[in-house]
Design an enzyme around this catalytic site. Sequence first.
Site, PDB file in Angstrom:
ATOM      1  N   SER A 151       0.825  -1.210   0.000  1.00 40.54           N
ATOM      2  CA  SER A 151       0.000   0.000   0.000  1.00 40.54           C
ATOM      3  C   SER A 151       0.856   1.255   0.000  1.00 40.54           C
ATOM      4  CB  SER A 151      -0.900   0.022   1.235  1.00 40.54           C
ATOM      5  OG  SER A 151      -1.752  -1.093   1.271  1.00 40.54           O
TER       6      SER A 151
HETATM    7  N1  SAH Z   1      -0.818  -5.053   3.935  1.00 39.59           N
HETATM    8  C1  SAH Z   1      -0.009  -5.347   2.770  1.00 39.59           C
HETATM    9  C2  SAH Z   1      -0.658  -4.933   1.458  1.00 39.59           C
HETATM   10  C3  SAH Z   1      -1.740  -5.790   1.130  1.00 39.59           C
HETATM   11  S1  SAH Z   1      -2.263  -5.909  -0.546  1.00 39.59           S
HETATM   12  C4  SAH Z   1       1.373  -4.765   2.870  1.00 39.59           C
HETATM   13  O1  SAH Z   1       1.664  -4.055   3.831  1.00 39.59           O
HETATM   14  O2  SAH Z   1       2.179  -5.044   1.982  1.00 39.59           O
HETATM   15  C5  SAH Z   1      -3.672  -6.948  -0.160  1.00 39.59           C
HETATM   16  C6  SAH Z   1      -3.340  -8.363   0.220  1.00 39.59           C
HETATM   17  O3  SAH Z   1      -4.559  -8.985   0.625  1.00 39.59           O
HETATM   18  C7  SAH Z   1      -2.811  -9.196  -0.943  1.00 39.59           C
HETATM   19  O4  SAH Z   1      -1.599  -9.789  -0.584  1.00 39.59           O
HETATM   20  C8  SAH Z   1      -3.909 -10.241  -1.169  1.00 39.59           C
HETATM   21  O5  SAH Z   1      -3.415 -11.488  -1.615  1.00 39.59           O
HETATM   22  C9  SAH Z   1      -4.540 -10.334   0.207  1.00 39.59           C
HETATM   23  N2  SAH Z   1      -5.918 -10.840   0.240  1.00 39.59           N
HETATM   24  C10 SAH Z   1      -6.933 -10.646  -0.638  1.00 39.59           C
HETATM   25  N3  SAH Z   1      -8.052 -11.283  -0.247  1.00 39.59           N
HETATM   26  C11 SAH Z   1      -7.746 -11.908   0.935  1.00 39.59           C
HETATM   27  C12 SAH Z   1      -8.470 -12.739   1.837  1.00 39.59           C
HETATM   28  N4  SAH Z   1      -9.751 -13.073   1.628  1.00 39.59           N
HETATM   29  N5  SAH Z   1      -7.835 -13.205   2.935  1.00 39.59           N
HETATM   30  C13 SAH Z   1      -6.518 -12.882   3.176  1.00 39.59           C
HETATM   31  N6  SAH Z   1      -5.784 -12.105   2.354  1.00 39.59           N
HETATM   32  C14 SAH Z   1      -6.380 -11.615   1.249  1.00 39.59           C
END
Ligand code: SAH
Length: 225
Positions: free
Chosen positions: A69
């Site tokens: 993010s």
């Molecule tokens: N917090 C992260 C950025 C996240 S991007 C950081 O600091 O880098 C969003 C993430 O959510 C992705 O890796 C994606 O694979 C995950 N995601 C999407 N749907 C999800 C779900 N149902 N359960 C767990 N993770 C999920």
Amino acid sequence: MTTAKPVDSYKHQGLRKLLVQNIKQKGITDQQVLTALETVPRHFFFDSSFLEYAYEDKPFPIGAGQTISQPFTVAFQTELLQIRKNDKVLEIGTGSGYQACILAEMGAKVFTIERQKTLFDRTSKFLHVVGYPTIKTFFGDGYKGLPAFAPFDKMIVTAAAPYVPDALLEQLRPGGILVIPVGANDVQTMTTFIRNPDNSFTKKEYGAFRFVPMLEDKAKDTQTL
Ligand code: SAH
């Protein structure tokens, strides 16, 4: 990303200071949040060929179709969480692990769930390498929360939720805060839910953000929580 701990140089520290000034100008006032952003080396979470992008206030691809993010978004969500030392925090969407490290740096006990096996494996190992071994990582579907470890003081969803999963609200402690970007289209509304002592919820909305989608029932492997 390597298995050896990356180097944090004066140059990187200087770039972080500038990034934090920029984020402050954009309206983040919580000093604890700003200090955490100044402390955690964001370039550790980038492939060595892309280090120059680590201290721009922009999201960036981290592989497996996902993004780390934008620093302002990390700061904004973290500020809304009002972290206190020893808060038990659940993050949905581990991704690179950067947000989890910011929370751990602020003294939270962090539990984080990721549904992409490749990212889960890579980040789980990497958190040890960069010095945050206390963060507990889980492979699975964040829509279900983490019932075995509930209740949580705080919860943060870092993917776009088309709706607010009941399981997350149920696993929030009275007085607890859920921060979640809600919206099924391109743009989501940053939303908080505070659980009141009578178990009702107070909802507040804060502006538009863009996240990759929170996908349901698709944890990519046979391994479960
Ligand atoms: N917090 C992260 C950025 C996240 S991007 C950081 O600091 O880098 C969003 C993430 O959510 C992705 O890796 C994606 O694979 C995950 N995601 C999407 N749907 C999800 C779900 N149902 N359960 C767990 N993770 C999920």
